[in-house]
Design a protein around this motif. Structure first.
Motif, short mmCIF file in Angstrom:
data_model
loop_
_atom_site.label_atom_id
_atom_site.label_comp_id
_atom_site.label_asym_id
_atom_site.label_seq_id
_atom_site.Cartn_x
_atom_site.Cartn_y
_atom_site.Cartn_z
N GLN A 14 30.78 -0.20 -66.34
CA GLN A 14 31.08 1.07 -65.68
C GLN A 14 30.18 2.18 -66.20
OE1 GLN A 14 34.82 4.08 -64.81
NE2 GLN A 14 35.25 2.14 -65.77
N GLU A 15 29.98 2.21 -67.50
CA GLU A 15 29.12 3.25 -68.10
C GLU A 15 27.67 3.08 -67.65
OE1 GLU A 15 27.91 6.59 -69.95
OE2 GLU A 15 29.98 5.97 -69.57
N LYS A 16 27.21 1.86 -67.58
CA LYS A 16 25.83 1.61 -67.14
C LYS A 16 25.66 2.03 -65.67
CE LYS A 16 22.22 -1.82 -67.63
NZ LYS A 16 21.87 -3.14 -68.13
N LEU A 17 26.66 1.74 -64.84
CA LEU A 17 26.61 2.17 -63.44
C LEU A 17 26.65 3.69 -63.35
CD1 LEU A 17 26.58 1.66 -60.41
CD2 LEU A 17 29.07 1.34 -60.53
N HIS A 40 19.81 -0.42 -58.16
CA HIS A 40 19.77 -1.85 -58.47
C HIS A 40 21.01 -2.32 -59.23
CE1 HIS A 40 15.70 -1.76 -56.98
NE2 HIS A 40 15.42 -0.77 -57.82
N TYR A 41 21.46 -1.52 -60.17
CA TYR A 41 22.64 -1.96 -60.94
C TYR A 41 23.89 -1.93 -60.06
CZ TYR A 41 25.54 -2.96 -64.95
OH TYR A 41 26.41 -3.58 -65.81
N LEU A 42 23.99 -0.96 -59.17
CA LEU A 42 25.12 -0.92 -58.22
C LEU A 42 25.18 -2.21 -57.41
CD1 LEU A 42 27.40 0.56 -56.59
CD2 LEU A 42 25.55 1.45 -55.15
N ARG A 43 24.05 -2.63 -56.89
CA ARG A 43 24.02 -3.87 -56.10
C ARG A 43 24.39 -5.08 -56.97
NH1 ARG A 43 21.64 -2.98 -51.17
NH2 ARG A 43 20.46 -1.04 -51.01
N LYS A 101 29.08 -10.24 -65.71
CA LYS A 101 27.75 -9.86 -66.19
C LYS A 101 26.85 -9.49 -65.00
CE LYS A 101 23.98 -11.77 -68.93
NZ LYS A 101 23.46 -12.98 -69.54
N PRO A 102 26.92 -8.23 -64.55
CA PRO A 102 26.07 -7.81 -63.42
C PRO A 102 24.59 -8.00 -63.68
CG PRO A 102 27.76 -6.16 -63.85
CD PRO A 102 27.83 -7.16 -64.97
N LEU A 139 30.91 0.19 -49.05
CA LEU A 139 31.26 -0.21 -50.41
C LEU A 139 30.39 0.52 -51.43
CD1 LEU A 139 32.84 -2.01 -52.34
CD2 LEU A 139 31.26 -3.86 -51.81
N HIS A 140 29.10 0.55 -51.19
CA HIS A 140 28.18 1.23 -52.11
C HIS A 140 28.47 2.73 -52.17
CE1 HIS A 140 25.12 -2.25 -51.41
NE2 HIS A 140 25.99 -2.54 -52.34
N LEU A 141 28.62 3.36 -51.03
CA LEU A 141 28.88 4.81 -51.01
C LEU A 141 30.20 5.14 -51.70
CD1 LEU A 141 27.72 5.70 -47.38
CD2 LEU A 141 26.53 6.21 -49.52
N GLY A 142 31.23 4.36 -51.42
CA GLY A 142 32.53 4.59 -52.05
C GLY A 142 32.47 4.44 -53.56
N LEU A 143 31.83 3.37 -54.03
CA LEU A 143 31.72 3.17 -55.47
C LEU A 143 30.92 4.29 -56.14
CD1 LEU A 143 31.18 -0.69 -55.72
CD2 LEU A 143 33.14 0.62 -56.57
N ILE A 144 29.85 4.72 -55.50
CA ILE A 144 29.06 5.81 -56.07
C ILE A 144 29.92 7.05 -56.25
CG2 ILE A 144 27.22 7.48 -55.58
CD1 ILE A 144 25.67 5.11 -54.27
N ARG A 145 30.62 7.45 -55.20
CA ARG A 145 31.40 8.69 -55.27
C ARG A 145 32.58 8.57 -56.24
NH1 ARG A 145 27.54 11.98 -54.12
NH2 ARG A 145 27.14 12.29 -51.92
#
Length: 180
Positions: A14-17, A40-43, A101-102, A139-145
């Protein structure tokens, strides 16, 4: 929900993201595809979550021709099941499969040797999910916000999957605290 659960249970991921979001996403600015292409890490987080918590129990196909699988002749018109959670837990495809392990999905990781056809959360080919791009973008937009604004925690027993045509969470006991 499974992505948030994995991030809550793996605070280092979570911290890395969060750091990637801080670096790539301008505060208060809209997020376009140029920004998403740099995440890249989000994906990697999303792929690893699909590996650990598959959306569907399996993919199946009816063979249109005879093939040989692992030395066995399989005739045309046979239905073949690819069981996602079994493939995703095999150490020959995923070293340390029990570890979230992302990083295993990052191409710059020298140890990355993930076989692309071992993870097909939206299927593949002509029968691939028609909503894949829309679902991934949302999914990406939601996780970012969410991660941009909140630290995601978890309280209580771990989340489990229940089969409701697709896998769904059996509970949610998230603890959100605002980031300062």
């Amino acid at each position: 929900m499974f992505n948030l659960f994995c991030l809550a249970k793996n605070p280092e991921a979570q911290e890395k993201l969060y750091r990637e979001i801080q670096e790539v996403v301008p505060a208060g600015q809209p997020i376009g595809d140029k920004v998403l292409n740099r995440m890249h890490y989000l994906r990697a987080v999303v792929k690893e979550t699909f590996r650990v918590y598959p959306t569907v129990p399996n993919n199946l196909r009816k063979l249109d021709r005879d093939i040989v699988l692992s030395g066995y002749r399989v005739p045309a018109k046979t239905t073949v099941f690819m069981v996602d959670d079994v493939i995703s837990s095999l150490p020959e495809y995923y070293p340390e499969p029990e570890v979230y392990k992302p990083e295993r999905w990052l191409r710059d990781d020298e140890s990355s040797s993930v076989q692309p056809f071992t993870l097909l959360p939206f299927g593949y080919g002509p029968r691939m999910c028609i909503g894949r791009r829309f679902a991934e973008q949302e999914l990406h937009l939601g996780l970012i916000r969410i991660v941009q604004n909140f630290h995601v925690g978890w309280a209580g027993e771990d989340m489990k999957q229940v089969n409701r045509m697709v896998f769904a969470p059996d509970r949610d006991t998230f603890v959100f605290s605002e980031r300062t």
